[in-house]
Design a protein around this motif. Sequence first.
Motif, PDB file in Angstrom:
ATOM      1  N   CYS A 113       0.848  -1.196   0.000  1.00  0.00           N
ATOM      2  CA  CYS A 113       0.000   0.000   0.000  1.00  0.00           C
ATOM      3  C   CYS A 113       0.886   1.251   0.000  1.00  0.00           C
ATOM      4  CB  CYS A 113      -0.923  -0.016   1.221  1.00  0.00           C
ATOM      5  SG  CYS A 113      -2.068   1.372   1.266  1.00  0.00           S
ATOM      6  N   LEU A 114       1.884   1.267   0.849  1.00  0.00           N
ATOM      7  CA  LEU A 114       2.794   2.407   0.917  1.00  0.00           C
ATOM      8  C   LEU A 114       3.526   2.609  -0.404  1.00  0.00           C
ATOM      9  CD1 LEU A 114       3.965   4.681   2.608  1.00  0.00           C
ATOM     10  CD2 LEU A 114       5.694   3.067   3.457  1.00  0.00           C
ATOM     11  N   ARG A 115       3.957   1.506  -1.037  1.00  0.00           N
ATOM     12  CA  ARG A 115       4.628   1.615  -2.348  1.00  0.00           C
ATOM     13  C   ARG A 115       3.697   2.263  -3.374  1.00  0.00           C
ATOM     14  NH1 ARG A 115       6.932  -3.350  -1.075  1.00  0.00           N
ATOM     15  NH2 ARG A 115       5.313  -4.496  -2.158  1.00  0.00           N
ATOM     16  N   ARG A 116       2.436   1.859  -3.382  1.00  0.00           N
ATOM     17  CA  ARG A 116       1.475   2.423  -4.332  1.00  0.00           C
ATOM     18  C   ARG A 116       1.235   3.904  -4.058  1.00  0.00           C
ATOM     19  NH1 ARG A 116      -2.369  -0.844  -7.319  1.00  0.00           N
ATOM     20  NH2 ARG A 116      -1.754  -3.011  -7.304  1.00  0.00           N
ATOM     21  N   VAL A 117       1.087   4.269  -2.797  1.00  0.00           N
ATOM     22  CA  VAL A 117       0.873   5.686  -2.466  1.00  0.00           C
ATOM     23  C   VAL A 117       2.077   6.508  -2.907  1.00  0.00           C
ATOM     24  CG1 VAL A 117       0.624   7.353  -0.576  1.00  0.00           C
ATOM     25  CG2 VAL A 117      -0.751   5.258  -0.579  1.00  0.00           C
ATOM     26  N   ARG A 118       3.269   6.005  -2.636  1.00  0.00           N
ATOM     27  CA  ARG A 118       4.481   6.736  -3.044  1.00  0.00           C
ATOM     28  C   ARG A 118       4.554   6.880  -4.566  1.00  0.00           C
ATOM     29  NH1 ARG A 118       8.164   4.803   1.590  1.00  0.00           N
ATOM     30  NH2 ARG A 118       7.654   6.414   3.104  1.00  0.00           N
ATOM     31  N   MET A 119       4.164   5.851  -5.301  1.00  0.00           N
ATOM     32  CA  MET A 119       4.147   5.920  -6.762  1.00  0.00           C
ATOM     33  C   MET A 119       3.137   6.971  -7.221  1.00  0.00           C
ATOM     34  SD  MET A 119       5.213   5.054  -9.745  1.00  0.00           S
ATOM     35  CE  MET A 119       6.166   3.584  -9.513  1.00  0.00           C
ATOM     36  N   LEU A 120       1.972   6.984  -6.594  1.00  0.00           N
ATOM     37  CA  LEU A 120       0.942   7.964  -6.950  1.00  0.00           C
ATOM     38  C   LEU A 120       1.407   9.395  -6.645  1.00  0.00           C
ATOM     39  CD1 LEU A 120      -2.140   5.960  -5.648  1.00  0.00           C
ATOM     40  CD2 LEU A 120      -1.650   6.511  -8.050  1.00  0.00           C
ATOM     41  N   GLU A 121       2.195   9.558  -5.599  1.00  0.00           N
ATOM     42  CA  GLU A 121       2.772  10.866  -5.281  1.00  0.00           C
ATOM     43  C   GLU A 121       3.856  11.237  -6.294  1.00  0.00           C
ATOM     44  OE1 GLU A 121       2.187  10.581  -0.434  1.00  0.00           O
ATOM     45  OE2 GLU A 121       4.129  10.053  -1.323  1.00  0.00           O
ATOM     46  N   GLU A 122       4.748  10.291  -6.576  1.00  0.00           N
ATOM     47  CA  GLU A 122       5.866  10.555  -7.483  1.00  0.00           C
ATOM     48  C   GLU A 122       5.412  10.854  -8.905  1.00  0.00           C
ATOM     49  OE1 GLU A 122       8.469   7.200  -7.030  1.00  0.00           O
ATOM     50  OE2 GLU A 122       8.930   7.725  -4.939  1.00  0.00           O
ATOM     51  N   ASN A 123       4.360  10.181  -9.373  1.00  0.00           N
ATOM     52  CA  ASN A 123       3.924  10.426 -10.753  1.00  0.00           C
ATOM     53  C   ASN A 123       2.962  11.610 -10.853  1.00  0.00           C
ATOM     54  OD1 ASN A 123       1.215   9.573 -10.387  1.00  0.00           O
ATOM     55  ND2 ASN A 123       1.648   7.495 -11.065  1.00  0.00           N
ATOM     56  N   GLY A 124       2.679  12.261  -9.710  1.00  0.00           N
ATOM     57  CA  GLY A 124       1.866  13.470  -9.732  1.00  0.00           C
ATOM     58  C   GLY A 124       0.368  13.251  -9.657  1.00  0.00           C
ATOM     59  N   THR A 125      -0.078  11.995  -9.553  1.00  0.00           N
ATOM     60  CA  THR A 125      -1.510  11.746  -9.406  1.00  0.00           C
ATOM     61  C   THR A 125      -1.994  12.354  -8.094  1.00  0.00           C
ATOM     62  OG1 THR A 125      -1.349   9.724 -10.713  1.00  0.00           O
ATOM     63  CG2 THR A 125      -3.311   9.978  -9.344  1.00  0.00           C
ATOM     64  N   ILE A 126      -1.238  12.149  -7.027  1.00  0.00           N
ATOM     65  CA  ILE A 126      -1.476  12.851  -5.762  1.00  0.00           C
ATOM     66  C   ILE A 126      -0.540  14.048  -5.776  1.00  0.00           C
ATOM     67  CG2 ILE A 126      -1.310  12.766  -3.241  1.00  0.00           C
ATOM     68  CD1 ILE A 126      -1.822   9.730  -3.419  1.00  0.00           C
ATOM     69  N   ARG A 127      -1.113  15.229  -5.904  1.00  0.00           N
ATOM     70  CA  ARG A 127      -0.296  16.438  -6.010  1.00  0.00           C
ATOM     71  C   ARG A 127       0.150  16.970  -4.659  1.00  0.00           C
ATOM     72  NH1 ARG A 127      -3.938  19.866  -9.962  1.00  0.00           N
ATOM     73  NH2 ARG A 127      -3.475  21.374  -8.374  1.00  0.00           N
ATOM     74  N   GLN A 128      -0.741  16.931  -3.663  1.00  0.00           N
ATOM     75  CA  GLN A 128      -0.388  17.426  -2.339  1.00  0.00           C
ATOM     76  C   GLN A 128      -1.467  17.023  -1.354  1.00  0.00           C
ATOM     77  OE1 GLN A 128      -0.439  21.642  -3.453  1.00  0.00           O
ATOM     78  NE2 GLN A 128      -1.971  21.985  -1.886  1.00  0.00           N
TER      79      GLN A 128
END
Length: 168
Positions: free
Chosen positions: A48-63
């Motif tokens: 789950c943490l890996r997926r969240v970090r990927m979503l943050e890194e690729n900009g899907t989660i902006r902030q």
Amino acid sequence: MPNNDLSEADNAYTLDGIDLKILAALQKNGRLTNVELAREVGLSPSPCLRRVRMLEENGTIRQYVAILDPVRLGLAMSVFVRVWLKGQDEDTVQCFIRHVNALSQVVECHLMAGDCDFLLRVVAADLTAYRRFQAEYLARIPSVSSLKTDIPMQAVKVSWELPLGTGQ
């Protein structure tokens, strides 16, 4: 904050159902711990943490942000301002954008297709405060030709959650 422009590399990551569940859960409560989030979406904490970090890194989660109550902060009035510029050339548009970006009362600014050039959402304590802001700041932006203010009578729906097709 990541750039909003998507490159081809950004498009290489395809969201799956688990990613959409993660995003839906975080839209509802950005303060979920990783353990709580993992439980909610049916993963163990590490993936789950890996997926969240990927979503943050690729900009899907902006902030991550806190959504504040404007009334409790003395900003009970929200108005919409239609703006017409003196011209549509790049210098005129950029002049307006620079000025608006410096004004914290302007909480949204959209370049429009159609009748007006820009649509703003402005917050203020009351009508008197807005009128003063309009006269002292908006009307003095060199590239502005005309302003029209629309005052909403009631906010019927305000949401920051995007529809993700997860059935939620």
